[in-house]
Design a protein around this motif. Structure first.
Motif, PDB file in Angstrom:
ATOM      1  N   LEU A   8      11.151   5.172  -5.280  1.00 34.38           N
ATOM      2  CA  LEU A   8       9.711   5.358  -5.209  1.00 34.38           C
ATOM      3  C   LEU A   8       9.187   4.980  -3.832  1.00 34.38           C
ATOM      4  N   THR A   9       9.709   3.873  -3.277  1.00 33.18           N
ATOM      5  CA  THR A   9       9.298   3.454  -1.946  1.00 33.18           C
ATOM      6  C   THR A   9       9.623   4.524  -0.919  1.00 33.18           C
ATOM      7  N   THR A  10      10.812   5.110  -1.044  1.00 35.28           N
ATOM      8  CA  THR A  10      11.233   6.158  -0.117  1.00 35.28           C
ATOM      9  C   THR A  10      10.340   7.379  -0.232  1.00 35.28           C
ATOM     10  N   HIS A  22       6.246   1.348  10.211  1.00 33.98           N
ATOM     11  CA  HIS A  22       6.473   0.012  10.755  1.00 33.98           C
ATOM     12  C   HIS A  22       7.123  -0.876   9.706  1.00 33.98           C
ATOM     13  N   ALA A  23       7.844  -1.838  10.160  1.00 30.90           N
ATOM     14  CA  ALA A  23       8.544  -2.746   9.250  1.00 30.90           C
ATOM     15  C   ALA A  23       7.578  -3.468   8.325  1.00 30.90           C
ATOM     16  N   GLN A  24       6.433  -3.837   8.866  1.00 30.51           N
ATOM     17  CA  GLN A  24       5.466  -4.561   8.057  1.00 30.51           C
ATOM     18  C   GLN A  24       4.944  -3.700   6.920  1.00 30.51           C
ATOM     19  N   THR A  25       4.699  -2.411   7.201  1.00 27.76           N
ATOM     20  CA  THR A  25       4.211  -1.499   6.167  1.00 27.76           C
ATOM     21  C   THR A  25       5.232  -1.348   5.062  1.00 27.76           C
ATOM     22  N   PHE A  26       6.503  -1.180   5.463  1.00 23.42           N
ATOM     23  CA  PHE A  26       7.562  -1.039   4.463  1.00 23.42           C
ATOM     24  C   PHE A  26       7.692  -2.315   3.635  1.00 23.42           C
ATOM     25  N   SER A  27       7.581  -3.457   4.294  1.00 18.82           N
ATOM     26  CA  SER A  27       7.652  -4.733   3.593  1.00 18.82           C
ATOM     27  C   SER A  27       6.500  -4.874   2.612  1.00 18.82           C
ATOM     28  N   ASN A  28       5.297  -4.445   3.037  1.00 19.62           N
ATOM     29  CA  ASN A  28       4.137  -4.491   2.150  1.00 19.62           C
ATOM     30  C   ASN A  28       4.340  -3.617   0.924  1.00 19.62           C
ATOM     31  N   THR A  29       4.991  -2.467   1.131  1.00 19.66           N
ATOM     32  CA  THR A  29       5.236  -1.559   0.011  1.00 19.66           C
ATOM     33  C   THR A  29       6.191  -2.181  -0.993  1.00 19.66           C
ATOM     34  N   GLN A  30       7.241  -2.826  -0.494  1.00 16.14           N
ATOM     35  CA  GLN A  30       8.163  -3.526  -1.385  1.00 16.14           C
ATOM     36  C   GLN A  30       7.437  -4.603  -2.185  1.00 16.14           C
ATOM     37  N   LEU A  31       6.587  -5.359  -1.495  1.00 12.73           N
ATOM     38  CA  LEU A  31       5.820  -6.416  -2.145  1.00 12.73           C
ATOM     39  C   LEU A  31       4.910  -5.832  -3.220  1.00 12.73           C
ATOM     40  N   LEU A  32       4.260  -4.718  -2.879  1.00 12.13           N
ATOM     41  CA  LEU A  32       3.339  -4.072  -3.800  1.00 12.13           C
ATOM     42  C   LEU A  32       4.044  -3.603  -5.064  1.00 12.13           C
ATOM     43  N   LEU A  33       5.205  -2.992  -4.920  1.00 11.44           N
ATOM     44  CA  LEU A  33       5.935  -2.460  -6.060  1.00 11.44           C
ATOM     45  C   LEU A  33       6.570  -3.556  -6.912  1.00 11.44           C
ATOM     46  N   GLU A  34       7.028  -4.600  -6.272  1.00  6.77           N
ATOM     47  CA  GLU A  34       7.714  -5.668  -7.002  1.00  6.77           C
ATOM     48  C   GLU A  34       6.750  -6.606  -7.720  1.00  6.77           C
ATOM     49  N   THR A  35       5.648  -6.951  -7.055  1.00  5.63           N
ATOM     50  CA  THR A  35       4.775  -7.998  -7.586  1.00  5.63           C
ATOM     51  C   THR A  35       3.378  -7.514  -7.991  1.00  5.63           C
ATOM     52  N   ALA A  36       2.984  -6.318  -7.519  1.00  6.92           N
ATOM     53  CA  ALA A  36       1.628  -5.796  -7.723  1.00  6.92           C
ATOM     54  C   ALA A  36       0.586  -6.715  -7.082  1.00  6.92           C
ATOM     55  N   ILE A  37       1.023  -7.485  -6.086  1.00 10.16           N
ATOM     56  CA  ILE A  37       0.121  -8.371  -5.349  1.00 10.16           C
ATOM     57  C   ILE A  37       0.282  -8.078  -3.861  1.00 10.16           C
ATOM     58  N   CYS A  38      -0.807  -7.727  -3.213  1.00  8.02           N
ATOM     59  CA  CYS A  38      -0.746  -7.436  -1.781  1.00  8.02           C
ATOM     60  C   CYS A  38      -2.142  -7.604  -1.182  1.00  8.02           C
ATOM     61  N   GLN A  39      -2.650  -8.827  -1.211  1.00  8.48           N
ATOM     62  CA  GLN A  39      -3.984  -9.117  -0.711  1.00  8.48           C
ATOM     63  C   GLN A  39      -4.046  -8.934   0.799  1.00  8.48           C
ATOM     64  N   GLY A  40      -5.026  -8.161   1.259  1.00  9.73           N
ATOM     65  CA  GLY A  40      -5.243  -7.972   2.689  1.00  9.73           C
ATOM     66  C   GLY A  40      -4.186  -7.139   3.379  1.00  9.73           C
ATOM     67  N   CYS A  41      -3.301  -6.492   2.640  1.00 14.12           N
ATOM     68  CA  CYS A  41      -2.251  -5.671   3.251  1.00 14.12           C
ATOM     69  C   CYS A  41      -2.836  -4.434   3.920  1.00 14.12           C
ATOM     70  N   ASP A  42      -2.111  -3.904   4.912  1.00 12.46           N
ATOM     71  CA  ASP A  42      -2.589  -2.758   5.675  1.00 12.46           C
ATOM     72  C   ASP A  42      -1.800  -1.505   5.316  1.00 12.46           C
ATOM     73  N   PHE A  43      -2.496  -0.547   4.651  1.00 13.28           N
ATOM     74  CA  PHE A  43      -1.898   0.740   4.304  1.00 13.28           C
ATOM     75  C   PHE A  43      -2.746   1.879   4.876  1.00 13.28           C
ATOM     76  N   ASN A  44      -3.283   1.650   6.051  1.00 14.57           N
ATOM     77  CA  ASN A  44      -4.134   2.656   6.690  1.00 14.57           C
ATOM     78  C   ASN A  44      -3.365   3.961   6.871  1.00 14.57           C
ATOM     79  N   GLY A  45      -3.877   5.057   6.244  1.00 14.46           N
ATOM     80  CA  GLY A  45      -3.262   6.368   6.386  1.00 14.46           C
ATOM     81  C   GLY A  45      -1.966   6.558   5.617  1.00 14.46           C
ATOM     82  N   ALA A  46      -1.602   5.608   4.770  1.00 16.05           N
ATOM     83  CA  ALA A  46      -0.327   5.675   4.058  1.00 16.05           C
ATOM     84  C   ALA A  46      -0.353   6.702   2.925  1.00 16.05           C
ATOM     85  N   ASN A  47       0.827   7.193   2.578  1.00 20.62           N
ATOM     86  CA  ASN A  47       0.985   8.090   1.439  1.00 20.62           C
ATOM     87  C   ASN A  47       1.414   7.263   0.238  1.00 20.62           C
ATOM     88  N   LEU A  48       0.479   7.035  -0.666  1.00 21.82           N
ATOM     89  CA  LEU A  48       0.740   6.254  -1.874  1.00 21.82           C
ATOM     90  C   LEU A  48       0.496   7.095  -3.124  1.00 21.82           C
TER      91      LEU A  48
END
Length: 297
Positions: A8-10, A22-48
């Motif tokens: 799903l992340t891919t 960016h590595a941070q964006t990918f890391s945020n995505t992993q965090l989002l999928l695993e924990t459903a917690i991502c306060q203040g994360c940056d997904f500007n322009g991301a495909n979700l």
């Protein structure tokens, strides 16, 4: 992370050029999928597209989703307080019972979205385009919907107290029983909209386009309807006590049994208006006279 989450992340980022991953964006995505917690994360322009976080009590407070594609995403019950969703793509997205207090959805493209029961208090939807949406029983108190496109929207039972709806397009919208106390609907397009039993005490509807609007049993006491076009409006049994209707067009309007006590009808056009049992006690009539009051026994 299990295989399904990796896949799903891919998929979520497969359409974005590698240079932007960016590595941070990918890391945020992993965090989002695993924990459903991502306060203040940056997904500007991301495909979700299609992300599923419903019923997981997702905590996305302050998240940046500006210009992100969230089509078919499930964000039911999510905490999106003060989230940035400006210019995002929201097609078939579900925000049912989500908390979007203070969220910024200005300029967003919103189609087929479910906001049923959502909290949008103080949210910014300025100039947003909303097609085929449900805002039934949603909380939009003090929200900014100025310039938004809400034609045919379903808002039955919604709370829009104090909301800004300046130049908003609500043509043919369903607003039965809505709370619009103190709302600003200046120059709004309300043609053929349905406001039966709505509460519009002290609302500002000056200059609004209200041809064939339905406001039977609505409470418009102390409201400002100056210069509004109410041609062929349905106002039977409406409460317009002390309302300002100066300069408005009421030609062919149905005012049967309406309460117009103390209303300002200066320069009103009301040819062919239906005035059966209309209460005009103390009203300033178009000719400058005062409406007669029934004699006290």
């Amino acid at each position: 992370m299990n295989i399904s989450k990796i896949l799903l992340t891919t998929l979520l980022f497969s359409s974005i050029p590698k240079a932007t991953l960016h590595a941070q964006t990918f890391s945020n995505t992993q965090l989002l999928l695993e924990t459903a917690i991502c306060q203040g994360c940056d997904f500007n322009g991301a495909n979700l597209r299609g992300i599923k976080l419903g019923e997981r009590n997702a905590n996305l407070q302050g998240i940046n989703l500006s210009a992100a594609d969230l089509s078919q995403a499930d964000l039911e019950d999510a905490n999106l307080v003060e989230a940035d969703l400006s210019n995002s793509i929201l097609v078939g997205t579900s925000f049912k019972n989500a908390n979007l207090s203070g969220a910024n959805l200005s300029g967003a493209h919103i189609r087929g979205v479910n906001f049923e029961g959502a909290i949008l208090t103080n949210a910014i939807l300025k100039n947003a385009t909303l097609f085929l949406i449900s805002l039934e029983n949603s909380q939009l108190e003090n929200a900014d919907l100025s310039g938004a496109y809400l034609k045919n929207a379903y808002l039955e039972g919604a709370n829009l107290q104090g909301a800004s709806l300046i130049e908003t397009n609500l043509r043919n919208a369903l607003l039965i029983g809505v709370n619009l106390i103190g709302a600003n609907l200046t120059q709004a397009d309300l043609r053929a909209a349905k406001f039966r039993n709505a509460n519009l005490i002290r609302a500002n509807l000056s200059g609004a386009k209200m041809r064939a609007v339905s406001m039977a049993f609505a409470n418009l006491s102390e409201s400002n309807l100056s210069g509004a076009n109410l041609e062929r409006a349905e106002l039977a049994d409406a409460n317009l006590e002390n309302a300002d209707l100066s300069g408005s067009n009421l030609e062919g309007a149905n005012l049967s049994r309406a309460n117009l006590r103390g209303a300002n009808l200066t320069n009103v056009q009301w040819e062919d208006a239906f005035l059966f049992e209309t209460d005009l006690c103390g009203a300033i009539l178009p000719d400058g006279d005062r409406g007669e009051c029934p004699e006290t026994p």
